[in-house]
Design an enzyme around this catalytic site. Structure first.
Site, PDB file in Angstrom:
ATOM      1  CD  GLU A 121      -5.773   1.097   1.927  1.00 38.29           C
ATOM      2  OE1 GLU A 121      -6.696   1.716   1.342  1.00 38.29           O
ATOM      3  OE2 GLU A 121      -5.698  -0.130   1.963  1.00 38.29           O
TER       4      GLU A 121
ATOM      5  NE  ARG B   8      -4.055  -1.897   0.212  1.00 37.83           N
ATOM      6  CZ  ARG B   8      -4.012  -3.174  -0.176  1.00 37.83           C
ATOM      7  NH1 ARG B   8      -2.930  -3.664  -0.752  1.00 37.83           N
ATOM      8  NH2 ARG B   8      -5.070  -3.949  -0.022  1.00 37.83           N
TER       9      ARG B   8
ATOM     10  CB  SER C 189      -8.676  -1.452   4.109  1.00 38.72           C
ATOM     11  OG  SER C 189      -8.985  -2.741   3.673  1.00 38.72           O
TER      12      SER C 189
HETATM   13  P1  FAD Z   1      -8.677   8.782  -5.368  1.00 40.80           P
HETATM   14  O1  FAD Z   1      -9.360   8.418  -4.106  1.00 40.80           O
HETATM   15  O2  FAD Z   1      -9.355   9.741  -6.266  1.00 40.80           O
HETATM   16  O3  FAD Z   1      -7.213   9.328  -5.025  1.00 40.80           O
HETATM   17  C1  FAD Z   1      -6.386   8.631  -4.106  1.00 40.80           C
HETATM   18  C2  FAD Z   1      -5.056   9.392  -3.944  1.00 40.80           C
HETATM   19  O4  FAD Z   1      -4.319   9.350  -5.162  1.00 40.80           O
HETATM   20  C3  FAD Z   1      -5.257  10.884  -3.632  1.00 40.80           C
HETATM   21  O5  FAD Z   1      -4.197  11.291  -2.796  1.00 40.80           O
HETATM   22  C4  FAD Z   1      -5.145  11.553  -5.002  1.00 40.80           C
HETATM   23  O6  FAD Z   1      -4.738  12.895  -4.942  1.00 40.80           O
HETATM   24  C5  FAD Z   1      -4.102  10.667  -5.671  1.00 40.80           C
HETATM   25  N1  FAD Z   1      -4.279  10.567  -7.131  1.00 40.80           N
HETATM   26  C6  FAD Z   1      -5.352  10.073  -7.782  1.00 40.80           C
HETATM   27  N2  FAD Z   1      -5.134  10.066  -9.106  1.00 40.80           N
HETATM   28  C7  FAD Z   1      -3.899  10.586  -9.306  1.00 40.80           C
HETATM   29  C8  FAD Z   1      -3.101  10.859 -10.460  1.00 40.80           C
HETATM   30  N3  FAD Z   1      -3.545  10.588 -11.690  1.00 40.80           N
HETATM   31  N4  FAD Z   1      -1.878  11.399 -10.275  1.00 40.80           N
HETATM   32  C9  FAD Z   1      -1.409  11.684  -9.023  1.00 40.80           C
HETATM   33  N5  FAD Z   1      -2.122  11.467  -7.902  1.00 40.80           N
HETATM   34  C10 FAD Z   1      -3.354  10.921  -8.042  1.00 40.80           C
HETATM   35  N6  FAD Z   1      -7.523  -0.596  -2.554  1.00 40.80           N
HETATM   36  C11 FAD Z   1      -6.712  -1.672  -2.661  1.00 40.80           C
HETATM   37  O7  FAD Z   1      -5.497  -1.521  -2.817  1.00 40.80           O
HETATM   38  N7  FAD Z   1      -7.211  -2.925  -2.599  1.00 40.80           N
HETATM   39  C12 FAD Z   1      -8.523  -3.187  -2.437  1.00 40.80           C
HETATM   40  O8  FAD Z   1      -8.934  -4.329  -2.382  1.00 40.80           O
HETATM   41  C13 FAD Z   1      -9.412  -2.071  -2.317  1.00 40.80           C
HETATM   42  N8  FAD Z   1     -10.738  -2.255  -2.140  1.00 40.80           N
HETATM   43  C14 FAD Z   1     -11.566  -1.182  -2.008  1.00 40.80           C
HETATM   44  C15 FAD Z   1     -12.926  -1.433  -1.833  1.00 40.80           C
HETATM   45  C16 FAD Z   1     -13.814  -0.369  -1.709  1.00 40.80           C
HETATM   46  C17 FAD Z   1     -15.277  -0.643  -1.510  1.00 40.80           C
HETATM   47  C18 FAD Z   1     -13.331   0.960  -1.758  1.00 40.80           C
HETATM   48  C19 FAD Z   1     -14.275   2.110  -1.649  1.00 40.80           C
HETATM   49  C20 FAD Z   1     -11.966   1.216  -1.934  1.00 40.80           C
HETATM   50  C21 FAD Z   1     -11.074   0.121  -2.056  1.00 40.80           C
HETATM   51  N9  FAD Z   1      -9.686   0.313  -2.233  1.00 40.80           N
HETATM   52  C22 FAD Z   1      -8.857  -0.766  -2.380  1.00 40.80           C
HETATM   53  C23 FAD Z   1      -9.115   1.677  -2.246  1.00 40.80           C
HETATM   54  C24 FAD Z   1      -9.206   2.375  -3.626  1.00 40.80           C
HETATM   55  O9  FAD Z   1     -10.125   1.752  -4.452  1.00 40.80           O
HETATM   56  C25 FAD Z   1      -7.842   2.406  -4.324  1.00 40.80           C
HETATM   57  O10 FAD Z   1      -6.890   3.050  -3.516  1.00 40.80           O
HETATM   58  C26 FAD Z   1      -7.918   3.123  -5.676  1.00 40.80           C
HETATM   59  O11 FAD Z   1      -6.702   2.974  -6.368  1.00 40.80           O
HETATM   60  C27 FAD Z   1      -8.215   4.608  -5.539  1.00 40.80           C
HETATM   61  O12 FAD Z   1      -8.496   5.129  -6.821  1.00 40.80           O
HETATM   62  P2  FAD Z   1      -9.234   6.508  -7.012  1.00 40.80           P
HETATM   63  O13 FAD Z   1      -9.163   6.858  -8.457  1.00 40.80           O
HETATM   64  O14 FAD Z   1     -10.586   6.471  -6.426  1.00 40.80           O
HETATM   65  O15 FAD Z   1      -8.279   7.458  -6.173  1.00 40.80           O
HETATM   66  N1  EPU Z   2     -11.004 -10.221  10.079  1.00 43.04           N
HETATM   67  C1  EPU Z   2     -11.645 -10.270  11.293  1.00 43.04           C
HETATM   68  N2  EPU Z   2     -12.664  -9.381  11.524  1.00 43.04           N
HETATM   69  C2  EPU Z   2     -13.046  -8.468  10.604  1.00 43.04           C
HETATM   70  C3  EPU Z   2     -12.364  -8.405   9.355  1.00 43.04           C
HETATM   71  C4  EPU Z   2     -11.327  -9.306   9.118  1.00 43.04           C
HETATM   72  O1  EPU Z   2     -11.318 -11.081  12.149  1.00 43.04           O
HETATM   73  O2  EPU Z   2     -13.981  -7.721  10.881  1.00 43.04           O
HETATM   74  C5  EPU Z   2      -9.945 -11.222   9.791  1.00 43.04           C
HETATM   75  C6  EPU Z   2     -10.449 -12.240   8.771  1.00 43.04           C
HETATM   76  O3  EPU Z   2     -11.141 -13.275   9.394  1.00 43.04           O
HETATM   77  C7  EPU Z   2      -9.161 -12.707   8.137  1.00 43.04           C
HETATM   78  C8  EPU Z   2      -8.268 -11.478   8.212  1.00 43.04           C
HETATM   79  O4  EPU Z   2      -8.846 -10.597   9.176  1.00 43.04           O
HETATM   80  O5  EPU Z   2      -8.597 -13.741   8.890  1.00 43.04           O
HETATM   81  C9  EPU Z   2      -8.100 -10.780   6.870  1.00 43.04           C
HETATM   82  O6  EPU Z   2      -9.367 -10.353   6.401  1.00 43.04           O
HETATM   83  P1  EPU Z   2      -9.668 -10.146   4.836  1.00 43.04           P
HETATM   84  O7  EPU Z   2      -9.298 -11.375   4.072  1.00 43.04           O
HETATM   85  O8  EPU Z   2     -11.064  -9.647   4.711  1.00 43.04           O
HETATM   86  O9  EPU Z   2      -8.645  -9.057   4.392  1.00 43.04           O
HETATM   87  P2  EPU Z   2      -8.137  -7.699   5.058  1.00 43.04           P
HETATM   88  O10 EPU Z   2      -6.762  -7.926   5.578  1.00 43.04           O
HETATM   89  O11 EPU Z   2      -9.135  -7.166   6.020  1.00 43.04           O
HETATM   90  C10 EPU Z   2      -6.970  -6.873   2.898  1.00 43.04           C
HETATM   91  C11 EPU Z   2      -6.851  -5.585   2.164  1.00 43.04           C
HETATM   92  C12 EPU Z   2      -8.060  -5.382   1.273  1.00 43.04           C
HETATM   93  C13 EPU Z   2      -8.120  -6.530   0.265  1.00 43.04           C
HETATM   94  C14 EPU Z   2      -8.227  -7.850   1.026  1.00 43.04           C
HETATM   95  C15 EPU Z   2      -8.133  -9.048   0.111  1.00 43.04           C
HETATM   96  C16 EPU Z   2      -5.487  -4.085   3.479  1.00 43.04           C
HETATM   97  C17 EPU Z   2      -5.443  -2.891   4.355  1.00 43.04           C
HETATM   98  N3  EPU Z   2      -6.694  -4.485   3.070  1.00 43.04           N
HETATM   99  O12 EPU Z   2      -8.079  -6.758   3.787  1.00 43.04           O
HETATM  100  O13 EPU Z   2      -7.897  -4.151   0.564  1.00 43.04           O
HETATM  101  O14 EPU Z   2      -9.222  -6.394  -0.602  1.00 43.04           O
HETATM  102  O15 EPU Z   2      -7.125  -7.955   1.971  1.00 43.04           O
HETATM  103  O16 EPU Z   2      -6.823  -9.189  -0.367  1.00 43.04           O
HETATM  104  O17 EPU Z   2      -4.434  -4.634   3.158  1.00 43.04           O
HETATM  105  C18 EPU Z   2      -8.341  -1.806   0.630  1.00 43.04           C
HETATM  106  O18 EPU Z   2      -7.113  -1.654   0.567  1.00 43.04           O
HETATM  107  O19 EPU Z   2      -9.137  -0.852   0.654  1.00 43.04           O
HETATM  108  C19 EPU Z   2      -8.878  -3.169   0.673  1.00 43.04           C
HETATM  109  C20 EPU Z   2     -10.180  -3.432   0.752  1.00 43.04           C
END
Ligand code: FAD
Ligand code: EPU
Length: 343
Positions: free
Chosen positions: A335, A165, A239
């Protein structure tokens, strides 16, 4: 350039659904429009924010400067042979749409990153990751416009300094460059990675032993939909905190008190532990303070039940940080990009 708007409501441009105002707001579709927008803020000495899908941002306050909504589109094939294809993708393309288009064409490498909201240009900022895959695994290079030096630069994988991240764009170069395109190398004969436990379980439930590319993408989508709240229904930014990295010593100590604690070794001396588990153990899962809350199915996700303010979400986040510190002696790090804090 589309016109610059004043006192623009960002409610529909951040997935937490916060009613923050941008003093100035503009949508750009090309490098020349980006340069014009930057000129506008330069002339007025405004702070600038690049916004993609707003899915990893928390507006604690209104944004006093210029918000530039990046919608630079276009996908080009840079090179192709029987095994691989290299694509250069406009930073304003939608990430999940790109994943689905690639899966449909049989290009593998990003299927585990299905359904991550946001734009392609934001993907390198925190090196998006899910289900055992990170952007760095397919990343070749990116183009970014250097705001101060007023020139386009190329950043290789090494120069981007990706981590969990993390990247140089989230640290030293934060706010200094605008990513305009990202180049990825995908495989036409992908080795599928479905070892992540919840993904494997989902495929087993569906009776799929030898999944195809689309099976992995669909299983990822289903697992995500079962755990993570849909931002169209309830405001959230995925997250909210990173999973903390602690010493093996501290992990062993915790494990003796909580035998069910899991950890993922990242080096001989360090272990990554699930923040969601820590937050749940501390009693926060499903808790609510006004409209700011902790999601009932995933404690790592903070939610806006309706009309929470950025300040309320941030206050809740800090209470959680404090409580986890007291209970486990671990300090959670957000994050999400927090905007509007006093420097
Ligand atoms: P924004 O929120 O618009 O911007 C994020 C940051 O990047 C800001 O600081 C912004 O200024 C900067 N930025 C954006 N675009 C540019 C650019 N072109 N040049 C320079 N800076 C820029 N993330 C994960 O890694 N894994 C996941 O599984 C995951 N699951 C998610 C699930 C949900 C439901 C949600 C809501 C979010 C999740 N995220 C996850 C976080 C998010 O989706 C990612 O971080 C994504 O890359 C953000 O993209 P965005 O375009 O919305 O960025
Ligand atoms: N867990 C709990 N309680 C909860 C949530 C999770 O006990 O309420 C435990 C689960 O049981 C599991 C562990 O935590 O043993 C990990 O949970 P999960 O697989 O849901 O993944 P996570 O670590 O919570 C991360 C990323 C996610 C990504 C998933 C799948 C980070 C900060 N988050 O979540 O990314 O989608 O793994 O790879 O690394 C994001 O970055 O926004 C994001 C959603």
């Amino acid at each position: 350039m589309t016109s610059i708007q004043e006192n623009f409501d960002l409610s529909n441009y951040n997935t937490m659904g916060l009613k923050a105002l941008a003093h100035f707001f503009v949508e750009i579709h090309s490098l020349s429009e980006l340069k014009e927008a930057l000129e506008f803020s330069d002339e007025r000495s405004l702070e600038t924010l690049i916004l993609g899908g707003g899915s990893n941002i928390l507006f604690v306050k209104d944004f006093k400067g210029l918000v530039i909504l990046n919608r630079i589109k276009g996908i080009q094939t840079v090179s192709e042979d029987e095994d691989q294809i290299t694509l250069k993708i406009g930073a304003g393309e939608n990430w999940h749409q790109l994943v689905r288009d690639c899966v449909a064409k049989g290009y593998g490498g990003i299927e585990n990153l299905s359904l991550i909201p946001g734009t392609v240009g934001a993907a390198p900022i925190q090196n998006i990751g899910a289900y055992g895959v990170e952007l760095v695994d397919v990343f070749v290079s990116l183009e970014a416009y250097d705001i101060e030096q007023k020139e386009l630069k190329i950043f290789t994988k090494e120069e981007s300094a990706f981590g969990y991240r993390d990247s140089i764009f989230k640290k030293e170069l934060k706010g200094k460059v605008v990513i305009t395109s990202v180049t990825l190398r995908l495989s036409k004969n992908p080795e599928l990675n479905f070892s992540y436990s919840s993904l494997k379980e989902r495929l087993d439930e569906k009776g799929i032993q030898n999944p195809a590319l689309n099976d992995v993408s669909e299983a990822v989508i289903e697992v995500r939909q079962s755990k993570l709240p849909d931002p169209d229904k309830i405001g959230n930014t995925g997250s909210f905190f990173k999973n903390p990295v602690i010493s093996v010593y501290q992990f062993d100590e915790l494990k003796s008190a909580y035998s069910e604690l899991t950890g993922y070794p990242i080096s001989e001396r360090q272990v990554k532990v699930p923040a969601g588990w820590l937050i749940e153990q501390a009693g926060w899962k499903g808790k609510r303070k006004g409209d700011a809350g902790v999601h009932s199915k995933q404690a790592l996700v903070l939610v806006n039940h309706g009309s929470a303010t950025g300040e309320e979400i941030w206050k809740l986040a800090n209470e959680i940080i404090e409580s986890i510190h007291q209970k486990f002696d671990i300090r959670l790090i957000p994050e999400v990009n927090i905007l509007g804090l006093a420097h």
